[in-house]
Scaffold this active site. Structure first.
Site, PDB file in Angstrom:
ATOM      1  N   GLY A   5       0.828  -1.200   0.000  1.00 12.55           N
ATOM      2  CA  GLY A   5       0.000   0.000   0.000  1.00 12.55           C
ATOM      3  C   GLY A   5       0.859   1.245   0.000  1.00 12.55           C
ATOM      4  O   GLY A   5       2.064   1.169  -0.234  1.00 12.55           O
ATOM      5  N   ASN A   6       0.244   2.378   0.249  1.00 21.66           N
ATOM      6  CA  ASN A   6       1.023   3.619   0.344  1.00 21.66           C
ATOM      7  C   ASN A   6       0.390   4.510   1.404  1.00 21.66           C
ATOM      8  O   ASN A   6      -0.641   4.163   1.977  1.00 21.66           O
ATOM      9  CB  ASN A   6       1.119   4.303  -1.020  1.00 21.66           C
ATOM     10  CG  ASN A   6      -0.251   4.662  -1.564  1.00 21.66           C
ATOM     11  OD1 ASN A   6      -0.964   5.465  -0.983  1.00 21.66           O
ATOM     12  ND2 ASN A   6      -0.633   4.016  -2.664  1.00 21.66           N
TER      13      ASN A   6
END
Ligand code: C5P
Length: 426
Positions: free
Chosen positions: A222-223
């Site tokens: 993810g980020n």
């Protein structure tokens, strides 16, 4: 404006007393129709005192005025809050078993906004999902509930949006953000006091948040995108009069009231939703942080840690560039559409942030590029932002900074200005 405020039988009914005050203090004439169950939470006397009108939930009161027909006919806006699962079901089925459901059936062309509140399981139940879809397909605006603590110890989506958010969404829906007295003013004065709605009649699609690319059933890549900037853009576009569709990847904040939300998880899901939404969008703003790569293989079972095996190596494959594809599709279809990209950039020894951003604008070929200067602790999850807006038309670069709402307002202003060039008025 003549408003009918329907109140459903949920604990959130107590918050609707504040919503009623917002409407009456803004000069609107509000008739409250609680359901029988709603009066167990907040009594008729409260609604009568705050609205200044008699309150009933029975079709057998005031029969000589044909109340069950009159209220729906005369309403210029109907707001239902909290819209319980039962009330959504009755409205979707077209039942007419109390004064509120009769009034909803008599509403004709009057705008109807429903603000749901219920436990997460009820909101996510396929029956409720189907009822919401049915109502939306008939033109009813069903807000997304807010997320957070619910009545018991549980939390999740299902909270009634704040009264101010319902108030804004309701008046935006009725196209009545101007104060009611402006109706009596000469046109020029009314125009002066009405907030500008430069995107009225337009559909704006905005992506927000960060995509999550699964590795196995429990892990993902993810980020750190919080979705705050995309959510602020959605609220600003809504306030500018647009019909807003929010393509929401993972976000730390709830979506704003009064926008349609399409939830997505991965870049490929976002691509599909964006290409679908593009078909009828006048503006697309890609504010989401889309993963450039995804794991080449997604394990169907949790990847195990084993002393007798080597640690796994993750190979990645590239995700499609959605922004670039949207531009290609638009150009191929000769569609009049304004497309806005976002870029988080850093400078280095070979060039500064703006050099890299200008190159990205050429590569992506979108109309506007909103450039964040990313440094340590900057931008992600913060409540403030500082951007430069670059335009492919060659018009001057523009700086905007402040809260994410201030930045959103500046971007939407710039979108409105560019639109008159890209989408000339009919
Ligand atoms: O290339 P870069 O990731 O810096 O570009 C950022 C812009 O491109 C953002 O508007 C983002 O939403 C969009 N993007 C995309 N598809 C990708 C990667 C980024 O649409 N795979």
């Amino acid at each position: 404006m003549r408003i009918v405020l329907g109140v459903g039988g949920g604990i959130a009914a107590y918050k609707v007393a504040s919503l009623l005050r917002l409407f009456t203090e803004a000069g609107h004439d509000v008739t409250v129709i609680p359901t029988e169950a709603a009066t167990r939470f907040v009594g008729v006397a409260t609604w009568e005192a705050l609205s200044g009108h008699p309150v009933s939930n029975s079709v057998f009161d005031e029969v000589h005025t044909v109340n069950h027909v009159r209220l729906g006919h005369e309403a210029e806006l109907i707001v239902v809050a909290p819209a319980t699962a039962d009330l959504l079901a009755r409205a979707a089925a077209g039942q007419a078993n109390d004064l509120l459901s009769n009034t909803l059936l008599m509403a004709g062309s009057c705008p109807v906004l429903m603000a749901p509140a219920m436990h997460t399981e009820m909101w996510q139940h396929p029956a409720t999902r189907a009822n919401v879809e049915t109502l939306r397909s008939r033109g009813v605006t069903v807000l997304e509930p807010a997320s957070g603590r619910l009545t018991g110890s549980d939390s999740g989506p299902g909270r009634l949006p704040e009264p101010e958010a319902i108030f804004d969404a309701a008046l935006a829906l009725a196209g009545a953000l101007a104060l009611p007295e402006t109706a009596a003013m000469p046109a020029s004065e009314a125009e002066l006091s009405a907030p500008p709605r430069p995107l009225a009649g337009l559909t704006v699609t905005i992506s927000a948040g960060g995509t999550r690319e699964p590795l196995d059933p429990v892990r993902f890549l993810g980020n750190r995108s919080s979705g705050k900037q995309g959510v602020a853009l959605a609220a600003a576009a809504r306030d500018a009069g647009a019909k807003v569709r929010l393509l929401a990847a993972h976000m730390d904040v709830p979506p704003p009231a009064g926008v349609d939300v399409v939830k997505v998880e991965t870049a490929l899901e976002l691509r599909k939703a964006a290409l679908h939404a593009a078909a009828d969008s006048d503006v697309i703003i890609m504010a989401a942080a889309v993963a450039d790569f995804r794991p080449a293989d997604v394990s169907g079972t949790k990847i195990k840690k084993r002393d007798d095996l080597a640690d796994p190596v993750i190979s990645l494959v590239r995700n499609p560039d959605i922004l670039r594809e949207l531009v290609e599709v638009r150009d191929a279809a000769s569609r009049k559409q304004l497309i806005v990209g976002f870029a988080a950039e850093t400078g280095d020894a070979d060039g500064d942030v703006l050099d890299y951003a200008a190159a990205k604008l050429r590569r992506k070929a979108c109309d506007l590029l909103v450039v964040n200067h990313v440094g340590q602790d900057k931008v992600f999850g913060e409540d403030t932002n500082s951007v430069v807006i670059l335009s492919r038309s060659g018009s001057e670069a523009q700086e905007a900074s402040g809260s994410k709402s201030d930045v959103a307002a500046a971007v939407i202003d710039r979108v409105s200005a560019e639109l008159s060039r890209v989408v000339p008025p009919a």
